[in-house]
Design an enzyme around this catalytic site. Structure first.
Site, short mmCIF file in Angstrom:
data_model
loop_
_atom_site.label_atom_id
_atom_site.label_comp_id
_atom_site.label_asym_id
_atom_site.label_seq_id
_atom_site.Cartn_x
_atom_site.Cartn_y
_atom_site.Cartn_z
N GLU A 87 6.82 -2.02 0.94
CA GLU A 87 7.57 -1.72 -0.28
C GLU A 87 8.29 -0.38 -0.18
O GLU A 87 7.79 0.55 0.45
CB GLU A 87 6.60 -1.56 -1.46
CG GLU A 87 5.82 -2.77 -1.81
CD GLU A 87 4.80 -2.47 -2.91
OE1 GLU A 87 4.03 -3.36 -3.23
OE2 GLU A 87 4.78 -1.33 -3.43
N CYS A 130 10.94 6.40 -2.37
CA CYS A 130 9.57 6.52 -1.89
C CYS A 130 9.44 5.56 -0.70
O CYS A 130 9.64 4.36 -0.83
CB CYS A 130 8.62 6.15 -3.02
SG CYS A 130 6.89 6.19 -2.55
N CYS A 149 -3.28 0.69 5.18
CA CYS A 149 -3.72 2.08 5.34
C CYS A 149 -5.21 2.11 5.63
O CYS A 149 -5.96 1.30 5.11
CB CYS A 149 -3.43 2.86 4.05
SG CYS A 149 -3.81 4.62 4.16
N CYS A 181 -9.08 5.37 0.28
CA CYS A 181 -9.30 6.09 -0.98
C CYS A 181 -9.80 5.07 -2.02
O CYS A 181 -9.28 3.95 -2.10
CB CYS A 181 -8.02 6.77 -1.44
SG CYS A 181 -7.47 8.04 -0.28
N CYS A 241 -7.18 3.37 -4.59
CA CYS A 241 -5.83 3.02 -4.15
C CYS A 241 -5.71 1.57 -3.71
O CYS A 241 -6.58 1.06 -2.99
CB CYS A 241 -5.43 3.95 -3.00
SG CYS A 241 -3.80 3.59 -2.33
N GLY A 244 0.41 3.96 3.24
CA GLY A 244 0.19 4.55 4.55
C GLY A 244 -0.06 6.04 4.48
O GLY A 244 0.23 6.69 3.48
N GLU A 245 -0.64 6.56 5.57
CA GLU A 245 -0.88 8.00 5.66
C GLU A 245 0.10 8.56 6.71
O GLU A 245 -0.06 8.30 7.91
CB GLU A 245 -2.35 8.24 6.06
CG GLU A 245 -2.67 9.68 6.46
CD GLU A 245 -2.15 10.74 5.47
OE1 GLU A 245 -2.33 10.59 4.25
OE2 GLU A 245 -1.53 11.70 5.95
N SER A 276 3.67 13.51 1.74
CA SER A 276 2.41 13.58 1.01
C SER A 276 1.28 13.12 1.92
O SER A 276 1.36 12.08 2.56
CB SER A 276 2.49 12.66 -0.22
OG SER A 276 1.26 12.64 -0.91
N SER A 280 -2.63 15.29 -1.59
CA SER A 280 -3.36 14.46 -2.56
C SER A 280 -4.76 15.03 -2.67
O SER A 280 -5.62 14.79 -1.82
CB SER A 280 -3.41 13.02 -2.06
OG SER A 280 -2.10 12.51 -2.01
N HIS A 287 -6.94 15.30 -5.87
CA HIS A 287 -7.65 14.33 -6.74
C HIS A 287 -9.08 14.70 -7.12
O HIS A 287 -9.67 14.05 -7.98
CB HIS A 287 -7.64 12.92 -6.15
CG HIS A 287 -6.28 12.40 -5.80
ND1 HIS A 287 -5.15 12.70 -6.55
CD2 HIS A 287 -5.83 11.62 -4.78
CE1 HIS A 287 -4.10 12.12 -6.00
NE2 HIS A 287 -4.47 11.47 -4.93
N ASN A 313 -2.25 4.45 -12.12
CA ASN A 313 -1.81 3.06 -12.24
C ASN A 313 -3.01 2.18 -11.95
O ASN A 313 -3.42 2.07 -10.79
CB ASN A 313 -0.73 2.76 -11.20
CG ASN A 313 0.64 3.14 -11.69
OD1 ASN A 313 1.06 2.76 -12.78
ND2 ASN A 313 1.34 3.90 -10.86
N CYS A 354 1.43 1.78 -6.74
CA CYS A 354 1.38 1.81 -5.29
C CYS A 354 0.83 0.53 -4.69
O CYS A 354 -0.31 0.16 -4.91
CB CYS A 354 0.50 2.97 -4.85
SG CYS A 354 0.76 4.41 -5.87
#
Ligand code: SAH
Length: 350
Positions: A90, A103, A110, A114, A117, A160-161, A192, A215, A217, A291, A334
């Protein structure tokens, strides 16, 4: 087949030389891709037929096929692409007062796992090539060309990272940043990361003006390790040292992302711990509404509670903002459009 989008500006020149052409041919091809944004090598009309045929023997120009596009009332547009191997990714176009931002996705799936996510619902299948990232930008820019609009910003914040695919991401950034192509300024580009410490040092030593977003959090190791397994490998102390190094080495302000999860990281003690971590840093905290992802069992705080957290943090002298939600009426969270299509295609997900 390798994609022409995989070559950055310098590599394009080297490719031309290796074919026995003038280096300038590389410059021309780069411009066809990123200035005129042609979709076929045949359209590169100032190259000889022979040159075009030779290019076509080695390189393809179509790494992405659009599978779905959703446009929200606020102008957010979500693109679902199939890659040449059928993988789905995406990209999201977002409209801000200061411009238009894309984005970009950096991996298929990934591995960072997390807890909150959706991307982690599918393990990493593979890294994207720099060309597959550049093609996302070109595709969305071409869409904007119809309205004579221009992408001004890039955030590498899709699935993805990026620091688990470091070299390809750096190559991609050099391509989209280059003056002879899209020319998106380094200060308008943000990467990010969930906190892969060794790559943060590498990124600092690139000495570009890219922005770094972390990130975070969670403001303590116990909670952060629970939410983000990467924290076991690179705990907060090491992480904060690394990002401070980035900020000092490049004289850049850091962004810390902090999703507000109801009852998890939104309590008064978290404000205090967060303020302590931030003190003395050239940084600001971006508070993010969560989200909700059905499978994950976390809830976002409501707007009023987000404001309470925001006010308390400001009172501690920490600069912060609450991120505006984009595309609330489409599958813009995401990884959600991708997950929806994978289910439709019969892929079993946890
Ligand atoms: N791996 C990188 C970049 C991709 S994630 C990183 O971790 O930064 C981009 C951002 O979206 C991260 O801050 C991530 O934690 C956040 N995010 C993930 N799932 C989310 C969700 N459901 N709602 C809001 N933000 C989310």
């Amino acid at each position: 087949m390798k994609s022409l989008y995989d070559l950055n500006y310098d590599e394009m020149g080297e490719m031309a030389l290796a074919n026995g052409w003038k280096k300038f041919r590389g410059h021309q091809i780069f411009q066809w891709l990123y200035r005129k944004r042609v979709t076929s090598i045949d359209d590169m009309s100032d190259l000889s037929l022979e040159t075009r045929e030779r290019l076509k023997e080695t390189y393809s120009l179509k790494p992405l096929t659009l599978r779905d596009k959703q446009v929200s009332k606020d102008g957010t547009a979500k693109y679902l692409f199939a890659l040449e191997d059928g993988s789905l990714i995406e990209s999201v176009l977002m409209q801000f007062d200061y411009g238009k931002s894309i984005c970009v996705t950096s991996q298929v799936g990934c591995n960072m796992s997390c807890a909150f996510c959706a991307s982690g619902l599918t393990k990493k299948k593979r890294d994207l090539t720099s060309g597959e990232m550049a093609a996302q930008v070109v595709y969305v820019q071409k869409d904007l060309d119809h309205q004579e609009e221009r992408l001004s910003h890039i955030v590498v914040m899709g699935t993805g990272e990026p620091f688990d695919n470091y070299d390809e991401v750096m190559n991609f950034l050099s391509t989209v940043n280059h003056d002879c192509g899209l020319g998106i300024g380094a200060r308008h580009i943000t990467v990010s990361t969930c906190g892969v410490v060794p790559r943060i040092y590498d990124f600092a030593k690139e000495h570009k003006q890219y922005n770094l977003a972390l990130s975070l959090h969670a403001p303590n190791d116990e909670l952060r390790s629970r939410l983000m397994p990467v924290n076991h490998a690179y705990p907060l102390k090491e992480l904060m040292e690394a990002v401070s190094f980035y900020a000092e080495e490049n004289n850049r302000r850091l962004t810390f992302e902090y999703i507000l999860l109801k009852g998890v990281n939104d309590q008064p003690q978290h404000v205090k711990q967060l303020a302590k971590l931030m003190r003395g840093l050239n940084a600001y905290v971006n508070l993010i509404p969560y989200n909700a992802v059905d499978e994950k069992g976390f809830q976002s705080v409501d707007h009023a509670s987000a404001m309470v957290f925001y006010d308390a943090l400001m009172k501690q002298g920490i600069r912060c903002t609450i991120r505006k939600e984009h595309g609330g009426d489409i599958d813009a969270a995401c990884g959600q459009l991708r997950v929806k299509h994978m289910r439709k295609d019969g892929v079993k997900l946890p």
